[in-house]
Design a protein around this motif. Structure first.
Motif, PDB file in Angstrom:
ATOM      1  N   SER A   1      20.734  68.863  -9.243  1.00  0.00           N
ATOM      2  CA  SER A   1      21.112  69.254  -7.878  1.00  0.00           C
ATOM      3  C   SER A   1      20.631  68.262  -6.833  1.00  0.00           C
ATOM      4  O   SER A   1      20.628  68.554  -5.637  1.00  0.00           O
ATOM      5  N   ILE A   2      20.195  67.079  -7.299  1.00  0.00           N
ATOM      6  CA  ILE A   2      19.721  66.049  -6.368  1.00  0.00           C
ATOM      7  C   ILE A   2      20.648  64.848  -6.410  1.00  0.00           C
ATOM      8  O   ILE A   2      20.999  64.353  -7.484  1.00  0.00           O
TER       9      ILE A   2
ATOM     10  N   GLY B   1      18.494  67.104  -1.844  1.00  0.00           N
ATOM     11  CA  GLY B   1      18.490  68.162  -2.847  1.00  0.00           C
ATOM     12  C   GLY B   1      19.112  69.447  -2.327  1.00  0.00           C
ATOM     13  O   GLY B   1      18.998  69.779  -1.135  1.00  0.00           O
ATOM     14  N   PHE B   2      19.786  70.174  -3.206  1.00  0.00           N
ATOM     15  CA  PHE B   2      20.442  71.425  -2.840  1.00  0.00           C
ATOM     16  C   PHE B   2      20.012  72.531  -3.803  1.00  0.00           C
ATOM     17  O   PHE B   2      19.715  72.284  -4.981  1.00  0.00           O
ATOM     18  N   LYS B   3      19.993  73.768  -3.301  1.00  0.00           N
ATOM     19  CA  LYS B   3      19.691  74.912  -4.157  1.00  0.00           C
ATOM     20  C   LYS B   3      20.861  75.219  -5.077  1.00  0.00           C
ATOM     21  O   LYS B   3      20.680  75.663  -6.209  1.00  0.00           O
ATOM     22  N   ASP B   4      22.067  74.994  -4.555  1.00  0.00           N
ATOM     23  CA  ASP B   4      23.267  75.262  -5.333  1.00  0.00           C
ATOM     24  C   ASP B   4      23.996  73.956  -5.619  1.00  0.00           C
ATOM     25  O   ASP B   4      23.366  72.924  -5.822  1.00  0.00           O
ATOM     26  N   LYS B   5      25.312  73.974  -5.582  1.00  0.00           N
ATOM     27  CA  LYS B   5      26.101  72.781  -5.880  1.00  0.00           C
ATOM     28  C   LYS B   5      26.029  71.760  -4.754  1.00  0.00           C
ATOM     29  O   LYS B   5      25.861  72.104  -3.592  1.00  0.00           O
ATOM     30  N   ILE B   6      26.185  70.509  -5.125  1.00  0.00           N
ATOM     31  CA  ILE B   6      26.233  69.427  -4.137  1.00  0.00           C
ATOM     32  C   ILE B   6      27.619  69.423  -3.492  1.00  0.00           C
ATOM     33  O   ILE B   6      28.627  69.371  -4.197  1.00  0.00           O
TER      34      ILE B   6
ATOM     35  N   PRO C   1      20.877  71.016   3.284  1.00  0.00           N
ATOM     36  CA  PRO C   1      20.184  70.727   2.016  1.00  0.00           C
ATOM     37  C   PRO C   1      18.826  71.402   1.961  1.00  0.00           C
ATOM     38  O   PRO C   1      18.242  71.756   2.999  1.00  0.00           O
ATOM     39  N   ALA C   2      18.312  71.565   0.760  1.00  0.00           N
ATOM     40  CA  ALA C   2      16.967  72.124   0.599  1.00  0.00           C
ATOM     41  C   ALA C   2      15.913  71.080   0.954  1.00  0.00           C
ATOM     42  O   ALA C   2      14.823  71.415   1.419  1.00  0.00           O
ATOM     43  N   LEU C   3      16.237  69.812   0.714  1.00  0.00           N
ATOM     44  CA  LEU C   3      15.334  68.718   1.085  1.00  0.00           C
ATOM     45  C   LEU C   3      16.145  67.451   1.330  1.00  0.00           C
ATOM     46  O   LEU C   3      17.240  67.281   0.791  1.00  0.00           O
ATOM     47  N   ILE C   4      15.599  66.592   2.155  1.00  0.00           N
ATOM     48  CA  ILE C   4      16.230  65.285   2.399  1.00  0.00           C
ATOM     49  C   ILE C   4      15.123  64.284   2.717  1.00  0.00           C
ATOM     50  O   ILE C   4      14.293  64.520   3.596  1.00  0.00           O
ATOM     51  N   ASP C   5      15.099  63.195   1.980  1.00  0.00           N
ATOM     52  CA  ASP C   5      14.085  62.146   2.165  1.00  0.00           C
ATOM     53  C   ASP C   5      14.762  60.799   2.346  1.00  0.00           C
ATOM     54  O   ASP C   5      15.775  60.513   1.689  1.00  0.00           O
TER      55      ASP C   5
ATOM     56  N   ASN D   1      30.868  55.450   4.457  1.00  0.00           N
ATOM     57  CA  ASN D   1      29.741  54.524   4.606  1.00  0.00           C
ATOM     58  C   ASN D   1      28.833  54.493   3.379  1.00  0.00           C
ATOM     59  O   ASN D   1      27.908  53.692   3.314  1.00  0.00           O
ATOM     60  N   ILE D   2      29.088  55.378   2.419  1.00  0.00           N
ATOM     61  CA  ILE D   2      28.281  55.397   1.201  1.00  0.00           C
ATOM     62  C   ILE D   2      28.651  54.205   0.326  1.00  0.00           C
ATOM     63  O   ILE D   2      29.808  54.001  -0.019  1.00  0.00           O
ATOM     64  N   ILE D   3      27.644  53.420  -0.046  1.00  0.00           N
ATOM     65  CA  ILE D   3      27.849  52.246  -0.897  1.00  0.00           C
ATOM     66  C   ILE D   3      27.711  52.620  -2.368  1.00  0.00           C
ATOM     67  O   ILE D   3      28.429  52.106  -3.225  1.00  0.00           O
ATOM     68  N   ASN D   4      26.781  53.508  -2.650  1.00  0.00           N
ATOM     69  CA  ASN D   4      26.521  53.883  -4.032  1.00  0.00           C
ATOM     70  C   ASN D   4      25.905  55.276  -4.067  1.00  0.00           C
ATOM     71  O   ASN D   4      25.251  55.697  -3.102  1.00  0.00           O
ATOM     72  N   SER D   5      26.105  55.992  -5.156  1.00  0.00           N
ATOM     73  CA  SER D   5      25.535  57.321  -5.283  1.00  0.00           C
ATOM     74  C   SER D   5      25.228  57.617  -6.741  1.00  0.00           C
ATOM     75  O   SER D   5      25.850  57.072  -7.652  1.00  0.00           O
ATOM     76  N   SER D   6      24.249  58.488  -6.946  1.00  0.00           N
ATOM     77  CA  SER D   6      23.855  58.900  -8.292  1.00  0.00           C
ATOM     78  C   SER D   6      23.403  60.355  -8.224  1.00  0.00           C
ATOM     79  O   SER D   6      22.653  60.739  -7.315  1.00  0.00           O
ATOM     80  N   ILE D   7      23.867  61.163  -9.183  1.00  0.00           N
ATOM     81  CA  ILE D   7      23.540  62.584  -9.181  1.00  0.00           C
ATOM     82  C   ILE D   7      22.707  62.925 -10.408  1.00  0.00           C
ATOM     83  O   ILE D   7      23.016  62.533 -11.526  1.00  0.00           O
ATOM     84  N   SER D   8      21.620  63.655 -10.162  1.00  0.00           N
ATOM     85  CA  SER D   8      20.771  64.148 -11.237  1.00  0.00           C
ATOM     86  C   SER D   8      20.503  65.626 -10.964  1.00  0.00           C
ATOM     87  O   SER D   8      19.676  65.971 -10.107  1.00  0.00           O
TER      88      SER D   8
END
Length: 299
Positions: A247-248, A224-229, A269-273, A238-245
């Motif tokens: 700012s996350i 998650g980001f406070k501003d733009k990704i 980032p503001a958070l990373i899990d 190495n990214i296989i798939n991605s989805s944006i909702s």
């Protein structure tokens, strides 16, 4: 224990096995998964000597299984399509098996009566599919095999029966060092019983690893980001798939967990899990890279 290299099997010019490699070590519980038509059943029937390989190397306990009676006496096989003498009772079937398999144990057969709770005087033709599956497990466990090869073995069983037969199989692995190869579409179930996994596609093996290692090589991250990704972050090859909702961003990515965290934290980032992947998710994304493209799916 079971080793195949560049194994090939054709039917009318179609390659059901097209350079298949597999290595199943002694005492392991190996889960074989793949989409319909991947060649799983063909592989198991070739391992059992039902089919003769066209090319490649195949050894079970150091021997070729085709027309090898002595070797087959050491292997318990449950096919997806069961066959019994329909007019036999369970007791009749046990007597028949005892004449074929030298390690057959009536002590073990009798000790399993309570586990399956099916009248041994009941005729096979009167049984449901689930009851026949239980009888199949009753028979092969009583055989005391060195290897079990199981094709969709718990299909048709209720949850209680499933748990019961898996407990018996794993008990055999623990006490006797039995080697088990399981082909199944129920990935959630394989995750509970297997220590190794092989993913098949189009007659070949895409991946073969210890289950824990297979799940550690591919990760799901929510960032998650406070501003733009940052666009640059999503350019990682190495990214296989991605989805944006908002700012996350949720990504499926291959790599070492520690290095991935270091890399993505560099974008502040503001958070990373990191979220644990199931075997089903690993399967989807591994197969998705080999002609089974699955777009915009984040499970």
């Amino acid at each position: 224990m079971i080793h195949a290299s560049n194994l090939k099997k054709t039917f009318d010019g179609f390659f059901a096995l097209d350079g298949m490699d597999i290595n199943v070590e002694q005492g392991s519980v190996y889960g074989l998964v793949g989409p319909n038509g991947a060649g799983k059943t063909t592989l198991l029937k070739t391992l059992m000597g039902v089919y003769k390989k066209d090319d490649g190397s195949l050894k079970i306990m150091g021997e070729d299984p085709y027309e090898n009676k002595k070797l087959k006496e050491k292997i318990g096989f449950i096919s997806d399509e069961l066959y019994f003498f329909s007019n036999y009772t369970i007791k009749d079937t046990a007597k028949f098996y005892s004449k074929i398999y030298p390690n057959w144990s009536f002590d073990r057969y009798n000790s399993l009566k309570n586990a399956f709770s099916i009248d041994e005087n009941m005729k096979i033709r009167k049984m449901s599919k689930g009851m026949k599956k239980q009888v199949a497990f009753w028979m092969i466990i009583s055989m005391k095999p060195e290897i079990m090869i199981l094709d969709e073995p718990v299909d048709g069983l209720d949850p209680v029966a499933r748990k019961s037969v898996w407990n018996l199989v794993l008990q055999d692995v623990s006490e006797r060092g039995t080697t088990v190869l399981i082909s199944s579409h129920n990935l959630r179930e394989l995750e509970d019983v297997c220590d190794h996994v092989g993913i098949m596609s189009k007659g070949k093996l895409l991946l073969e690893k210890e289950l824990s290692s297979a799940k550690n090589d591919i990760h799901k991250l929510q960032i998650g980001f406070k501003d733009k990704i940052p666009k640059k972050m999503l350019e990682d090859e190495n990214i296989i798939n991605s989805s944006i909702s908002g700012s996350i961003v949720t990504i499926i990515v291959k790599g070492n967990e520690e290095k991935l965290l270091e890399y993505y934290n560099s974008f502040s980032p503001a958070l990373i899990d990191i979220i644990s992947l199931t075997l089903e998710e690993v399967f989807i994304y591994e197969v998705g890279g080999d002609g089974y493209e699955i777009k915009n799916i984040i499970l």
